[in-house]
Design an enzyme around this catalytic site. Structure first.
Site, PDB file in Angstrom:
ATOM      1  N   GLU A  75     -57.984 -44.086  10.084  1.00  0.00           N
ATOM      2  CA  GLU A  75     -58.641 -43.778  11.364  1.00  0.00           C
ATOM      3  C   GLU A  75     -59.509 -42.536  11.289  1.00  0.00           C
ATOM      4  O   GLU A  75     -59.805 -41.914  12.307  1.00  0.00           O
ATOM      5  CB  GLU A  75     -57.597 -43.616  12.472  1.00  0.00           C
ATOM      6  N   HIS A  94     -52.799 -39.126  16.929  1.00  0.00           N
ATOM      7  CA  HIS A  94     -52.697 -40.553  17.272  1.00  0.00           C
ATOM      8  C   HIS A  94     -51.301 -41.042  16.922  1.00  0.00           C
ATOM      9  O   HIS A  94     -50.764 -40.692  15.862  1.00  0.00           O
ATOM     10  CB  HIS A  94     -53.746 -41.342  16.484  1.00  0.00           C
ATOM     11  N   HIS A  96     -48.156 -44.438  17.882  1.00  0.00           N
ATOM     12  CA  HIS A  96     -47.882 -45.741  18.489  1.00  0.00           C
ATOM     13  C   HIS A  96     -46.630 -45.628  19.360  1.00  0.00           C
ATOM     14  O   HIS A  96     -45.700 -46.414  19.208  1.00  0.00           O
ATOM     15  CB  HIS A  96     -47.654 -46.793  17.399  1.00  0.00           C
ATOM     16  N   TYR A 115     -48.249 -36.935  39.768  1.00  0.00           N
ATOM     17  CA  TYR A 115     -49.258 -35.865  39.645  1.00  0.00           C
ATOM     18  C   TYR A 115     -49.485 -35.422  38.204  1.00  0.00           C
ATOM     19  O   TYR A 115     -50.556 -34.924  37.843  1.00  0.00           O
ATOM     20  CB  TYR A 115     -48.873 -34.668  40.539  1.00  0.00           C
ATOM     21  N   HIS A 157     -52.744 -51.186  20.693  1.00  0.00           N
ATOM     22  CA  HIS A 157     -52.666 -50.321  19.516  1.00  0.00           C
ATOM     23  C   HIS A 157     -51.746 -49.105  19.720  1.00  0.00           C
ATOM     24  O   HIS A 157     -50.725 -49.014  19.070  1.00  0.00           O
ATOM     25  CB  HIS A 157     -54.092 -49.895  19.130  1.00  0.00           C
ATOM     26  N   TYR A 212     -51.219 -24.601  33.074  1.00  0.00           N
ATOM     27  CA  TYR A 212     -49.996 -25.386  33.128  1.00  0.00           C
ATOM     28  C   TYR A 212     -49.807 -26.220  31.869  1.00  0.00           C
ATOM     29  O   TYR A 212     -50.715 -26.901  31.415  1.00  0.00           O
ATOM     30  CB  TYR A 212     -50.024 -26.310  34.347  1.00  0.00           C
TER      31      TYR A 212
HETATM   32  P1  13P Z   1     -52.981 -44.461   8.529  1.00  0.00           P
HETATM   33  O1  13P Z   1     -51.664 -44.413   7.769  1.00  0.00           O
HETATM   34  O2  13P Z   1     -54.099 -44.980   7.664  1.00  0.00           O
HETATM   35  O3  13P Z   1     -53.277 -43.147   9.159  1.00  0.00           O
HETATM   36  O4  13P Z   1     -52.840 -45.558   9.660  1.00  0.00           O
HETATM   37  C1  13P Z   1     -51.861 -45.492  10.638  1.00  0.00           C
HETATM   38  C2  13P Z   1     -52.353 -45.968  11.958  1.00  0.00           C
HETATM   39  O5  13P Z   1     -51.718 -45.673  12.946  1.00  0.00           O
HETATM   40  C3  13P Z   1     -53.576 -46.783  12.060  1.00  0.00           C
HETATM   41  O6  13P Z   1     -54.006 -46.855  13.380  1.00  0.00           O
END
Ligand code: 13P
Length: 232
Positions: A75, A94, A96, A115, A157, A212
């Protein structure tokens, strides 16, 4: 930049990645993290579980997409594009996380049902349209969903959280996950009412004035309390 110049930052990144997993917002080889450096950014390697990742495994990238070290996160495009476009933040995280991804699987945004949605900078947390992982299309969709915001969901995702610091980005990602969980739960009783825009404006103004959610010693005021012995 020599690897020794970024050693402290690399160590901090490994620590934040491990805390992502320990907090329950990420697992396995999912997730990635980047931090702006002077002339480029540091980013986690692709497909490496955080338990085994060391500071030396962190990859150094330039904004032109060239890199030094291991294969960067798949990414890297959205990390690069967000860092390039947004000079108000220095960190892109990022993951999941389960409840945020549950909403994203239905392409649901999070409205101002609570809120605390204001911590992402507006009256909702948008969900970016789906695109294949690692593509420019996903990066473009993420940038659109992040306009004027510090976080977004990614359709089918996961989520992205931004911050000025690594701690701030981790904090926000955990907040987004908590809000997602609350929202999924609230939806089981029907569509919850949404706070009006003028109230969310007040909430966000209040959050900015009080800094905050940032460190307790960050700049900011509190209308009611003041430090004992302080002026005024
Ligand atoms: P990477 O291990 O390549 O960072 O991928 C993990 C991921 O969450 C792809 O969206």
């Amino acid at each position: 930049m020599a690897a020794s110049d970024t050693q402290a930052l690399r160590r901090e990144m490994v620590d934040i990645c491990r805390r992502m997993n320990a907090s329950g917002i990420n697992q396995g080889t999912a997730g990635n993290l980047s931090v702006r450096t002077g002339d480029g950014f540091l980013i986690t390697p692709s497909s490496m579980p955080y338990e085994t990742m060391t500071p030396e495994d962190i990859v150094e990238m330039d904004f032109d997409g060239t890199y030094v070290g291991r294969r960067p996160s798949s990414e890297w495009r959205f990390h690069r594009d967000i860092l390039r476009r947004r000079d108000d933040i220095d960190v892109v995280l990022h993951c999941h996380s389960v409840y945020a991804t549950t909403l994203a699987c239905h392409h649901k945004r999070i409205p101002a049902f609570h809120y605390m949605v204001g911590v992402a900078g507006g009256n909702d947390i948008r969900c970016a349209g789906y695109a294949t992982f690692g593509t420019q299309a996903l990066s473009d969709n993420a940038l659109t969903a992040l306009e004027g915001r510090l976080a977004c969901l990614l359709g089918q995702h996961g989520q992205i959280a931004l911050g000025k610091t690594l701690e701030a980005a981790l904090w926000l990602a955990i907040e987004v996950e908590t809000l997602s969980r609350l929202y999924v739960q609230a939806l089981t009783l029907g569509d919850p009412p949404v706070l009006p825009d003028d109230e969310m404006e007040r909430v966000i103004g209040q959050m900015r004035r009080m800094s905050y959610g940032l460190a307790p010693d960050a700049e900011g005021v509190n209308d009611i309390a003041r430090p004992r012995g302080g002026a005024g």
